[in-house]
Design an enzyme around this catalytic site. Structure first.
Site, PDB file in Angstrom:
ATOM      1  CB  VAL A 167      -0.836   0.104   1.316  1.00  0.00           C
ATOM      2  CG1 VAL A 167      -1.641   1.584   1.235  1.00  0.00           C
ATOM      3  CG2 VAL A 167      -1.700  -0.871   1.321  1.00  0.00           C
ATOM      4  CB  ALA A 196      10.424   5.441   7.919  1.00  0.00           C
ATOM      5  CB  VAL A 300     -14.374   0.332   7.492  1.00  0.00           C
ATOM      6  CG1 VAL A 300     -15.402  -0.252   7.238  1.00  0.00           C
ATOM      7  CG2 VAL A 300     -13.894   0.927   9.033  1.00  0.00           C
ATOM      8  CG  ASP A 370      -9.196  -7.256   8.988  1.00  0.00           C
ATOM      9  OD1 ASP A 370      -8.878  -6.029   9.221  1.00  0.00           O
ATOM     10  OD2 ASP A 370      -9.819  -6.982   8.033  1.00  0.00           O
ATOM     11  CE  LYS A 374     -11.261  -4.103   7.162  1.00  0.00           C
ATOM     12  NZ  LYS A 374     -11.684  -4.850   6.038  1.00  0.00           N
TER      13      LYS A 374
END
Length: 512
Positions: A167, A196, A300, A370, A374
């Site tokens: 990402v 970083a 989400v 996960d 959300k």
């Protein structure tokens, strides 16, 4: 002195502060200050009486500061001995910035957002003339903000991007590819000044270009949050945004430090928003105090406009009664493919891994944690005080495989086939399996009911018609009754998530 676009800058100045218990009603104090300094051959610039009338600040050349303090101590020796005058001292290393503007209130607001608080302000209301006194290391950033607000100079936004994997790396490329177009269309110059990960960082005050990968590869600078912040301060960088594209539990602990040092925050990392409610609310109070913002639309729905929609509904007074849907693009893909025909569950999971839809260890997805995070994030958007421990989660992994090493788990993945084949066969005709998050109950109370579970639904239903790795969210409200607001679209993938993060950056940049 430098002069640019009618902004005058005078460097190497000092403030001499003359303080006492209470000067209200005392005549001649200012004239004595001026006379003592004038007789001593010291030129006086801006003078400002403090609001509660217990002091006066006088601007002088830095080289005259010590002499000015000595002269005033002599002039007011009796008052100092009696305690009427409590202190005479100087602050060196200052600059005066003078400009003309009727929009100075907006300028002051922007200065405060960038953690700049002038030591002295002098206004000539009739002429619209304003003089600000700031420390010399804040001169450049102050001038940039004033030029942006008065003369329409392109606004420079400085980005510190943490995480440059799937990402993060995609986001960097998107920013670089779009930077010129954004500068032309929106008068915003996006500069990536820090890149970083958990091990090291690369810094460039001029902004990274297409060679950013080589620069981070060859960087020998160990990642250090305080050094990153110090870098932005030393180079007087304004309009700062830190972007968290990690899944790090450690890095989120730095959010308050960044906010305290003038950064807004954009994050695709879900972990902060699922911290204990006291930390969650404390951070929002800190944001309010510092006039900073925190955007996390991708937490989400990846690139879907879900959180904003729920915020707007909630703020408008709409009574949201339920939120239900397939929250995970990874699990959406797995159960969509599994429901299509005769494929084994283990082969579908491996296929999802190969396509990059799951985490490297697919148990991160299959555990349901996960989806639960959300769901909790959405609950908190409705001001509910649920904790993660309140969520009822159906773990899709047999207990015997939940704690084994990842390599062992993958070698035994076929052990899941019998379980899921049985679930598929036990469904009613025309039904399909979906892994669903469900926020329900009386959502006007302090807490809601949160469930994450595998259910069977008709294939012709909204949940049942889901394709590929798409996510779907059904938002039920009092006004809309049984007809929910449905938001559906791509729920996984680096490009989609990065584009959502980019959207948050642009929204912040336009309103900064």
């Amino acid at each position: 002195m430098t002069d640019k676009n009618e902004i005058a800058i005078y460097d190497h100045r000092a403030l001499v502060n003359f303080e006492g218990k209470d000067f209200q009603g005392q005549i001649g104090v200012d004239s004595r200050i001026f006379r003592a300094l004038n007789d001593g051959g010291i030129s006086v610039g801006v003078i400002s009486q403090q609001a509660i009338e217990n002091g006066t600040s006088v601007l002088v050349d830095e080289k005259d500061a010590e002499a000015a303090v000595h002269l005033l101590e002599e002039e007011f020796a009796e008052e100092k001995a009696s305690g009427v005058v409590t202190a005479v001292y100087s602050i060196k290393g200052l600059s005066v910035i003078g400009f003309v503007s009727e929009n100075y209130h907006k300028i002051f607001s922007e200065l405060q957002r960038n953690k700049i608080f002038p030591l002295l302000l002098n206004q000539v209301a009739s002429a619209g003339r304003v003089n600000l006194v700031v420390t010399q290391n804040q001169t450049e950033i102050t001038k940039n903000i004033i030029e942006t607000e008065i003369y329409g100079k392109p606004k420079t936004v400085h980005l510190a991007l943490i995480g440059h994997g799937n990402v993060g790396g995609t986001l960097i490329e998107q920013v670089l590819d779009s930077a010129h177009d954004i500068l032309i269309r929106k008068r915003i110059e996006l500069k990536i000044v820090a890149i970083a990960n958990s091990k090291k960082m690369a810094l460039d005050k001029g902004g990274f270009g297409s060679d950013w990968r080589q620069k981070i590869d060859f960087s020998q600078t160990v990642f250090d949050v305080e050094k990153l912040i110090e870098f932005t301060q030393n180079h007087s960088l304004e309009n700062l945004i830190v972007v968290d594209n990690t899944a790090s539990e450690e890095f989120i602990k730095n959010y308050p430090l960044f906010v305290d040092n003038g950064f807004d925050v954009v994050s695709s990392n879900k972990l902060f928003n699922t911290l204990p409610i006291a930390e969650y609310r404390g951070f929002r109070q800190l944001l309010h105090k510092n006039k900073k913002r925190y955007y996390y639309e991708t937490n989400v729905g990846a690139g879907l406009p879900l959180i904003d929609t729920i915020k707007l509904l909630h703020l408008s007074g709409e009574n949201i009664t339920r939120i239900k849907g397939v929250f995970s693009g990874s699990l959406s893909y797995i159960f969509n493919r599994f429901s299509e025909g005769e494929a084994l569950f283990s082969s579908v999971v491996r296929e999802a891994m190969e396509k990059g839809f799951t985490e490297p260890d697919p148990r991160e997805d299959l555990s349901g944690n996960d989806v639960a995070r959300k769901l909790l994030i959405l609950a908190r958007e409705l001001d509910l005080v649920n904790e993660f421990s309140d969520i009822r989660i159906q773990n899709l992994i047999p207990e015997s495989l939940q704690t084994v090493d990842k390599t062992v788990f993958l070698s035994r993945l076929q052990e899941l086939d019998e379980v899921y084949e049985g679930l598929r066969a036990a469904q009613s005709p025309g039904n399909v399996l979906r892994y669903v998050g469900d926020l329900h109950g009386d959502l006007q109370k302090e807490k809601g009911e949160l469930d994450v579970q595998l259910i069977s639904v008709p294939s012709h239903s909204a949940l049942g018609q889901l394709k590929g790795s798409d996510s779907i969210f059904e938002i039920y409200t009092e006004s809309y009754g049984e007809n929910p607001i449905v938001i559906m679209g791509a729920g996984a993938g680096a490009k989609v998530t990065a584009r959502g993060v980019f959207g948050d950056i642009l929204r912040l940049s336009e309103t900064k």
